[in-house]
Structures are given as structure tokens and as C-alpha cells.
Design an enzyme around this catalytic site. Structure first.
Site, PDB file in Angstrom:
ATOM      1  N   VAL A 124       0.868  -1.190   0.000  1.00  0.00           N
ATOM      2  CA  VAL A 124       0.000   0.000   0.000  1.00  0.00           C
ATOM      3  C   VAL A 124       0.898   1.231   0.000  1.00  0.00           C
ATOM      4  O   VAL A 124       1.947   1.229   0.639  1.00  0.00           O
ATOM      5  CB  VAL A 124      -0.883   0.024   1.284  1.00  0.00           C
ATOM      6  CG1 VAL A 124      -1.804   1.220   1.262  1.00  0.00           C
ATOM      7  CG2 VAL A 124      -1.672  -1.264   1.426  1.00  0.00           C
ATOM      8  N   ALA A 125       0.475   2.263  -0.721  1.00  0.00           N
ATOM      9  CA  ALA A 125       1.307   3.464  -0.766  1.00  0.00           C
ATOM     10  C   ALA A 125       1.337   4.153   0.595  1.00  0.00           C
ATOM     11  O   ALA A 125       0.323   4.245   1.281  1.00  0.00           O
ATOM     12  CB  ALA A 125       0.771   4.424  -1.818  1.00  0.00           C
ATOM     13  N   SER A 137       0.651   8.103  -3.078  1.00  0.00           N
ATOM     14  CA  SER A 137      -0.233   7.391  -4.013  1.00  0.00           C
ATOM     15  C   SER A 137      -0.590   8.280  -5.196  1.00  0.00           C
ATOM     16  O   SER A 137      -1.015   9.427  -5.030  1.00  0.00           O
ATOM     17  CB  SER A 137      -1.526   6.973  -3.313  1.00  0.00           C
ATOM     18  OG  SER A 137      -2.445   6.500  -4.286  1.00  0.00           O
ATOM     19  N   HIS A 190      -3.065   7.972  -6.887  1.00  0.00           N
ATOM     20  CA  HIS A 190      -4.514   8.190  -6.876  1.00  0.00           C
ATOM     21  C   HIS A 190      -4.880   9.552  -6.277  1.00  0.00           C
ATOM     22  O   HIS A 190      -5.957  10.068  -6.534  1.00  0.00           O
ATOM     23  CB  HIS A 190      -5.213   7.071  -6.110  1.00  0.00           C
ATOM     24  CG  HIS A 190      -5.293   5.795  -6.893  1.00  0.00           C
ATOM     25  ND1 HIS A 190      -6.290   5.547  -7.811  1.00  0.00           N
ATOM     26  CD2 HIS A 190      -4.495   4.700  -6.931  1.00  0.00           C
ATOM     27  CE1 HIS A 190      -6.111   4.355  -8.356  1.00  0.00           C
ATOM     28  NE2 HIS A 190      -5.016   3.821  -7.842  1.00  0.00           N
ATOM     29  N   GLU A 232       0.886  -3.779 -12.541  1.00  0.00           N
ATOM     30  CA  GLU A 232      -0.538  -3.546 -12.254  1.00  0.00           C
ATOM     31  C   GLU A 232      -1.286  -3.321 -13.562  1.00  0.00           C
ATOM     32  O   GLU A 232      -1.448  -2.178 -13.996  1.00  0.00           O
ATOM     33  CB  GLU A 232      -0.713  -2.327 -11.334  1.00  0.00           C
ATOM     34  CG  GLU A 232      -0.184  -2.523  -9.924  1.00  0.00           C
ATOM     35  CD  GLU A 232      -0.656  -1.424  -8.952  1.00  0.00           C
ATOM     36  OE1 GLU A 232      -1.360  -0.486  -9.388  1.00  0.00           O
ATOM     37  OE2 GLU A 232      -0.309  -1.526  -7.772  1.00  0.00           O
ATOM     38  N   HIS A 291      -4.129  -0.466 -13.480  1.00  0.00           N
ATOM     39  CA  HIS A 291      -3.953   0.925 -13.061  1.00  0.00           C
ATOM     40  C   HIS A 291      -3.583   1.821 -14.250  1.00  0.00           C
ATOM     41  O   HIS A 291      -2.500   1.705 -14.817  1.00  0.00           O
ATOM     42  CB  HIS A 291      -2.871   0.995 -11.972  1.00  0.00           C
ATOM     43  CG  HIS A 291      -2.591   2.380 -11.460  1.00  0.00           C
ATOM     44  ND1 HIS A 291      -2.889   2.795 -10.179  1.00  0.00           N
ATOM     45  CD2 HIS A 291      -2.039   3.465 -12.057  1.00  0.00           C
ATOM     46  CE1 HIS A 291      -2.524   4.050 -10.014  1.00  0.00           C
ATOM     47  NE2 HIS A 291      -1.991   4.487 -11.141  1.00  0.00           N
TER      48      HIS A 291
HETATM   49 ZN   LIG Z   1      -4.294   2.084  -8.792  1.00  0.00          ZN
END
Ligand SMILES: [Zn+2]
Length: 279
Positions: free
Chosen positions: A183-184, A189, A191, A247, A250
Site C-alpha cells: 500500500v502506498a 499514491s 490516486h 498492475e 492501473h
Molecule cells: Zn491504482
């Protein structure tokens, strides 16, 4: 660009001519070749260069020189020990394990794209994206539909606070160090830019898993997303460069021009910024 191209041309003339015995005397007859001021003399010869068909080699060199305006590069300052992006609105912001977004940064132009979501009509944070990215995501989804590809948006914008929650939840299960690998760390992140969207399909139960690459939806996206300004941000085989595992779900909006270039040259965002010249 033109100046560099002309330089290449002149160098190639020089190379051809260096095989010629009369090179020295010729140099004296060509006004720009014996000037110490490299830039000035070339001007008179521009027309000749432009009308000339460049050789394949010259074209390759010329097209390899990529330029980008300074505003699209990260402006970095160290804040609380973190290299923090000072111009987070930049559509090409390079957010990765090295460069973070400011804690308080939240884009002001977040909208909910009109695309199918894995969680239906729920109006929740992760359904949002920045306006320009959202509009292009809608176009991407429309094109997919036309090609009989059914895809679903799963996760878009993620605020700093939400990243704190997600990270804390993971850390409580596996410890902080292990959490950081999956997890970032808050602020790191992509996002949080509002420019990224995770996408999946029914064929893998709307999950975000590597198997997406084998589905017709994953294959279609990998081949077509760039036409709408999205790049596959964490490709296979470039894990050492991006710092992230592969990923296939993403996608990151960078605009059509840059996405196309990165797709054609097989570049990650990190590699792109390594070779592009600031102007
Ligand atoms: Zn993502």
C-alpha cells in the site's frame, strides 16, 4: 529542434567531406563551416536543409530529441523529510516512491465520470477524477463499449486522509514495513492526483489482480488506452523503474500526446522524464 537538426545535418556533411582531399579548401568556400560562432552561420542554409530529404539516420536522431515545457516537470521541495511536489496540479506530475504530493493537496476540479463503476451508483470518493481525466475516461469507456468490451471503473481519486486510513489498516495487520510494500505510504499514491483509475472486468469478478492482463478487456485496454490519454502506469518488466509491481489495472491520465509517445516508445513516466529535455 530545428537548430539541433541542422547541426546533425552539418555534421553529416562534414563526415562525408572529411573523406575528400579537397575538404580544407571547401571549408573555406562554405561560409558557415569555418565560423567559431556555431549558431549564426547556419541560418543562411536553413532552406537547403528543409528542402532536403533527411536520411533515415537523421530522422531517427531528430525524432529522438523530445522536449517538454518546464511547467510540466515536478517542482520539488523537501518537507518533513519528504521530497514534495510543489506544483501538484501539473497534469504530468510524477508521483512515485520518491516524490510525494503535499498532505493538504486535493484537486479542486474533481467530478464523477459517467462510466459504469464496480460499486454501482454509490457517490463515494473513489468514483471521482479531475475533470480533464474524467472526460477522457468517458471517451475511453465509450470506445470500449463500441468494441464490445465491458469494463468497470473501480478506484479513482484517493484523498490523503483516506490513504492514512488504508495504510493504518494494512499496517495493523502486517506491520508498517510490510504494509509499505503493498500500500502506498500516505502522500505517495498516484490516486491522490485524481488522474488515475483502476479498471477491471466481470471476467475476473471486478477484482484488481494480475490476471486482468489475460482477459480480452485487459488486452484491449493495454492496446487502446493511450489513444484517450491514459498510460498503463506500472508495466510488467519495469518494476525496478516504477518501484511498483505490475498492475495491469492501473491507468494514469497524462494527455493524448504524451500517452501516445510513451506507448510508441515503450516508456514509463519515470523513463520519459529521464530523456525529455526541459525547454
Ligand atoms: Zn491504482
Amino acid at each position: 529542434m530545428r537548430k539541433i537538426f541542422i547541426t546533425v545535418y552539418v555534421v553529416s556533411i562534414a563526415l562525408i567531406m572529411s573523406g575528400c582531399n579537397q575538404f580544407d579548401s571547401l571549408v573555406n568556400k562554405i561560409p558557415f563551416m569555418n565560423q567559431s560562432d556555431g549558431g549564426h552561420g547556419f541560418k543562411e542554409n536553413e532552406e537547403i536543409v528543409e528542402n532536403d530529404e533527411p536520411s533515415v539516420e537523421e530522422e531517427e536522431i531528430a525524432s529522438d530529441i523530445l522536449t517538454l515545457e518546464a511547467q510540466f516537470f515536478n517542482e520539488i521541495e523537501e518537507v518533513n523529510g519528504k521530497l514534495t511536489i510543489q506544483n501538484p496540479l501539473n497534469i504530468l506530475a510524477l508521483v512515485n516512491k520518491e516524490f510525494s504530493l503535499p498532505e493538504q493537496y486535493a484537486p479542486e476540479d474533481l467530478v464523477r465520470p459517467k462510466v459504469p463503476f464496480s460499486f454501482g451508483d454509490l457517490d463515494i470518493e473513489k468514483s471521482y477524477m479531475r475533470k480533464e481525466a474524467a472526460e477522457h475516461l468517458e471517451l475511453l469507456f465509450k470506445a470500449a463499449e463500441k468494441a464490445n468490451i465491458e469494463i468497470f471503473a473501480v478506484s479513482g481519486y484517493r484523498s490523503y486522509d483516506r490513504q492514512v486510513d488504508v495504510f493504518a489498516a494494512k499496517a495493523s495487520q502486517v506491520g508498517e514495513q510490510a504494509a509499505a510494500t503493498v500500500v502506498a505510504v500516505p502522500g505517495f499514491s498516484e490516486h491522490q492526483t485524481g488522474l488515475a483509475m483502476d479498471i477491471s472486468s466481470r471476467s475476473i469478478n471486478l477484482e484488481l489482480i494480475e490476471k486482468f492482463e489475460e482477459t480480452k478487456e485487459g488486452i484491449w485496454l493495454a492496446d487502446n488506452a493511450y489513444k484517450f490519454g491514459f498510460i498503463l502506469r506500472y508495466p510488467k518488466g519495469k518494476e525496478d523503474i516504477t518501484g511498483y509491481q505490475y498492475e495491469p489495472w492501473h491507468f494514469r491520465y497524462v494527455g493524448i500526446e504524451v500517452a501516445k509517445l510513451m506507448y510508441e516508445k515503450d516508456l514509463t513516466l519515470e523513463e520519459y522524464f529521464n530523456i525529455v529535455e526541459k525547454i
